[in-house]
Write an enzyme that holds these catalytic residues in place. Structure first.
Site, mmCIF file in Angstrom:
data_model
loop_
_atom_site.group_PDB
_atom_site.id
_atom_site.type_symbol
_atom_site.label_atom_id
_atom_site.label_comp_id
_atom_site.label_asym_id
_atom_site.label_seq_id
_atom_site.Cartn_x
_atom_site.Cartn_y
_atom_site.Cartn_z
ATOM 1 N N ASP A 1 -4.430 -2.896 10.367
ATOM 2 C CA ASP A 1 -3.839 -1.624 9.962
ATOM 3 C C ASP A 1 -4.951 -0.650 9.590
ATOM 4 O O ASP A 1 -5.836 -0.989 8.802
ATOM 5 C CB ASP A 1 -2.904 -1.843 8.773
ATOM 6 C CG ASP A 1 -2.004 -0.635 8.539
ATOM 7 O OD1 ASP A 1 -1.789 0.146 9.479
ATOM 8 O OD2 ASP A 1 -1.513 -0.486 7.401
ATOM 9 N N HIS B 1 -2.952 11.708 4.433
ATOM 10 C CA HIS B 1 -2.553 10.535 3.644
ATOM 11 C C HIS B 1 -3.717 9.995 2.826
ATOM 12 O O HIS B 1 -3.573 9.732 1.627
ATOM 13 C CB HIS B 1 -2.015 9.451 4.575
ATOM 14 C CG HIS B 1 -1.727 8.155 3.891
ATOM 15 N ND1 HIS B 1 -0.661 7.983 3.031
ATOM 16 C CD2 HIS B 1 -2.376 6.961 3.915
ATOM 17 C CE1 HIS B 1 -0.665 6.739 2.561
ATOM 18 N NE2 HIS B 1 -1.685 6.098 3.077
ATOM 19 N N GLU C 1 5.426 2.764 4.564
ATOM 20 C CA GLU C 1 4.417 3.563 5.246
ATOM 21 C C GLU C 1 4.903 3.747 6.678
ATOM 22 O O GLU C 1 5.063 2.769 7.409
ATOM 23 C CB GLU C 1 3.038 2.887 5.198
ATOM 24 C CG GLU C 1 2.492 2.833 3.770
ATOM 25 C CD GLU C 1 1.032 2.439 3.660
ATOM 26 O OE1 GLU C 1 0.503 1.807 4.604
ATOM 27 O OE2 GLU C 1 0.416 2.763 2.615
ATOM 28 N N GLU D 1 4.339 4.523 10.321
ATOM 29 C CA GLU D 1 3.134 4.427 11.149
ATOM 30 C C GLU D 1 3.512 4.262 12.621
ATOM 31 O O GLU D 1 4.641 3.920 12.954
ATOM 32 C CB GLU D 1 2.286 3.215 10.724
ATOM 33 C CG GLU D 1 1.986 3.193 9.231
ATOM 34 C CD GLU D 1 0.929 2.171 8.827
ATOM 35 O OE1 GLU D 1 0.261 1.618 9.723
ATOM 36 O OE2 GLU D 1 0.789 1.935 7.621
ATOM 37 N N ASP E 1 5.026 -0.246 7.308
ATOM 38 C CA ASP E 1 4.118 -1.124 6.558
ATOM 39 C C ASP E 1 4.560 -1.098 5.082
ATOM 40 O O ASP E 1 4.027 -0.349 4.268
ATOM 41 C CB ASP E 1 2.686 -0.601 6.733
ATOM 42 C CG ASP E 1 1.676 -1.359 5.895
ATOM 43 O OD1 ASP E 1 1.938 -2.522 5.547
ATOM 44 O OD2 ASP E 1 0.619 -0.776 5.579
ATOM 45 N N ARG F 1 3.114 -0.887 -4.381
ATOM 46 C CA ARG F 1 1.991 -0.103 -4.906
ATOM 47 C C ARG F 1 1.434 -0.662 -6.208
ATOM 48 O O ARG F 1 0.238 -0.527 -6.475
ATOM 49 C CB ARG F 1 2.426 1.338 -5.132
ATOM 50 C CG ARG F 1 2.921 2.040 -3.894
ATOM 51 C CD ARG F 1 1.860 2.131 -2.829
ATOM 52 N NE ARG F 1 2.349 2.816 -1.642
ATOM 53 C CZ ARG F 1 1.711 2.848 -0.490
ATOM 54 N NH1 ARG F 1 0.559 2.202 -0.338
ATOM 55 N NH2 ARG F 1 2.229 3.487 0.536
ATOM 56 N N GLN G 1 -0.598 -3.671 -5.256
ATOM 57 C CA GLN G 1 -1.767 -3.168 -4.511
ATOM 58 C C GLN G 1 -2.821 -2.558 -5.430
ATOM 59 O O GLN G 1 -4.018 -2.836 -5.289
ATOM 60 C CB GLN G 1 -1.289 -2.128 -3.489
ATOM 61 C CG GLN G 1 -2.393 -1.536 -2.623
ATOM 62 C CD GLN G 1 -1.881 -0.380 -1.751
ATOM 63 O OE1 GLN G 1 -0.711 -0.041 -1.754
ATOM 64 N NE2 GLN G 1 -2.792 0.215 -0.991
ATOM 65 N N LYS H 1 0.812 -5.939 0.598
ATOM 66 C CA LYS H 1 1.182 -5.514 1.951
ATOM 67 C C LYS H 1 1.703 -6.673 2.802
ATOM 68 O O LYS H 1 2.426 -6.446 3.766
ATOM 69 C CB LYS H 1 -0.058 -4.963 2.672
ATOM 70 C CG LYS H 1 -0.709 -3.783 2.000
ATOM 71 C CD LYS H 1 -0.170 -2.521 2.562
ATOM 72 C CE LYS H 1 -1.006 -1.327 2.160
ATOM 73 N NZ LYS H 1 -0.399 -0.095 2.679
ATOM 74 N N THR I 1 5.962 -6.608 7.447
ATOM 75 C CA THR I 1 5.681 -5.385 8.197
ATOM 76 C C THR I 1 6.719 -5.314 9.309
ATOM 77 O O THR I 1 6.839 -6.253 10.096
ATOM 78 C CB THR I 1 4.265 -5.419 8.817
ATOM 79 O OG1 THR I 1 3.311 -5.693 7.781
ATOM 80 C CG2 THR I 1 3.926 -4.112 9.500
ATOM 81 N N GLU J 1 3.376 9.354 -1.852
ATOM 82 C CA GLU J 1 2.937 10.736 -1.645
ATOM 83 C C GLU J 1 4.095 11.710 -1.817
ATOM 84 O O GLU J 1 3.943 12.759 -2.430
ATOM 85 C CB GLU J 1 2.406 10.917 -0.223
ATOM 86 C CG GLU J 1 1.111 10.254 0.099
ATOM 87 C CD GLU J 1 0.832 10.447 1.582
ATOM 88 O OE1 GLU J 1 1.178 9.543 2.364
ATOM 89 O OE2 GLU J 1 0.304 11.502 1.960
HETATM 90 MN MN MN Z 1 -0.430 0.929 6.227
#
Ligand code: MN
Length: 396
Positions: free
Chosen positions: A106, A113, A179, A181, A213, A217, A220, A233, A237, A338
């Site tokens: 990834d 971002h 996420e 993607e 993904d 948080r 993480q 993570k 996925t 975000e």
């Molecule tokens: Mn990602």
């Protein structure tokens, strides 16, 4: 025999023809192609046993000339009469994970971002780290937990520690995020000790999928120093079931954003491999973001070149993803951390305030792009619903 009616506004017209793996009740998974709201069984129509397999890998390994030949034949096939038994309404099939995933990488290739997360995770420091504009930053993810759209996501447990907590605590993640993607699938691999050049991208890469993904948080932010993402993570996925061939994206090609400073020679492209793909994120049915893929700084050709510049091999079925796609505007952010600015600015979802994901929440990511003949093509969707954490025994 059946003639497939393709409405003018279908996102799955002759310019798209994405591949997937499907089954009907009582039958084995096999390769099909999506046309309008139908799945055409390639195992039953093309006479090559690679399409009777439960993944696309054997077909992908045949290489670019064969991909082009099959795409031509499929276009002819579905433009004419198709045997009734080889045509299934899309609502009557089960879609499976389309590939056997080799390695999973990834990246982190959206400047918007990366800058937003820099501001949130490292306030007071420059938003981008010094390496960011010199190389596509990435990490190796967990291939075995890549799941197909529609798979429920169990809320992960783990260690979390806010900056002012005296010690870490164990429990279900409280800051579960997405996420949005785009993912790229390697069709033909490359041997150990060799590099893949940027201009080999269309020979090596078979197609693209949508990726969610899922990211915890709180797990993480405590674990990531100094080696990067790990358990925050790796629990799941999700990818979309339809693999859009790179050949279908020809009309969507654009330049990536200007490079300043100019990257090292192995990262310079002679052809642009950016894509004008418009993504959309729905949270419990409410559209919350429209991330523009064309804003991604590093192209997938540059990502592949970088991933192999040390001589690392690639294999059929390797998956690499762009990183969260975010644009400059608030309503173009592809992750909820975000979108809600670290949870400080909740969004209204059908009358409820949301910062991160609650149990029972469902997220759907879709995307479209310009196709040939002026029509748009679609990626379908990647969908996932959050289930409550299990085995929350306090980590004992
Ligand atoms: Mn990602």
């Amino acid at each position: 025999m059946t003639t497939i009616d393709i409405p003018d506004d279908s996102l799955f017209g002759l310019g798209n023809l994405p591949y997937g793996v499907f089954s009907t009740p009582g039958s084995r998974p096999r390769v099909g192609v999506r046309v309008a709201d139908f799945v055409v069984d390639l195992a039953a129509t093309l006479g090559d046993e690679v399409f009777a397999r439960p993944t696309l890998n054997a077909f992908m390994a045949q290489g670019r000339r064969r991909w082009d030949e099959v795409r031509r034949r499929v276009g002819e096939l579905v433009s004419g009469e198709v045997p009734d038994t080889a045509v299934h309404p899309v609502g009557e099939v089960t879609m499976h994970l389309p590939i056997e995933v080799g390695d999973y990488v990834d990246f982190y290739a959206s400047e918007h971002h990366a800058s937003n997360l820099g501001r949130l995770f490292r306030p007071g420091s420059p938003p981008l780290m010094p390496n960011w504009k010199h190389l596509p930053v990435g990490y190796h993810g967990r291939a075995g937990t890549v799941v197909v759209s529609g798979t429920d996501i169990v809320r992960p447990c783990g260690q979390r520690k806010a900056a002012d907590d005296p010690a870490p605590a164990f429990g279900p993640s409280r800051r579960l995020d997405i996420e949005a993607e785009l993912g790229f699938i390697v069709g033909t691999g490359s041997p150990l000790g060799t590099r893949v050049r940027c201009d080999e991208f269309p020979e090596r890469v078979f197609g693209a999928v949508l990726v969610n993904d899922w990211s915890a948080r709180d797990i993480q932010s405590w674990e990531y120093v100094p080696l990067g993402p790990f358990l925050g993570k790796s629990f799941a996925t999700s990818i979309s079931p339809w693999v859009v061939p790179i050949a279908a994206l020809e009309a969507a090609r654009v330049d990536t954003p200007p490079k300043d400073p100019e990257p090292l020679p192995y990262l310079r492209e002679t052809e642009p491999w950016g894509f004008d793909i418009e993504m959309a994120v729905e949270w419990n049915g409410r559209l919350v973001s429209r991330p523009p893929y064309r804003e991604i700084y590093w192209s997938p050709a540059q990502m592949l070149a970088h991933m192999t510049v040390n001589g690392a091999s690639t294999r059929t079925g390797d998956l690499y993803a762009s990183g969260t796609v975010s644009g400059p505007r608030q309503d173009q952010r592809g992750a909820f951390i975000e979108l809600t600015w670290g949870g400080a600015e909740p969004v209204d979802i059908n009358g409820e305030k949301r910062t991160f994901l609650e149990d029972g929440d469902e997220v759907v990511i879709t995307a479209t792009a310009p196709g040939s003949d002026g029509r748009r093509i679609g990626f379908g969707e990647v969908r996932g619903r959050i289930l409550p954490a299990v085995d929350d025994d306090g980590g004992r």
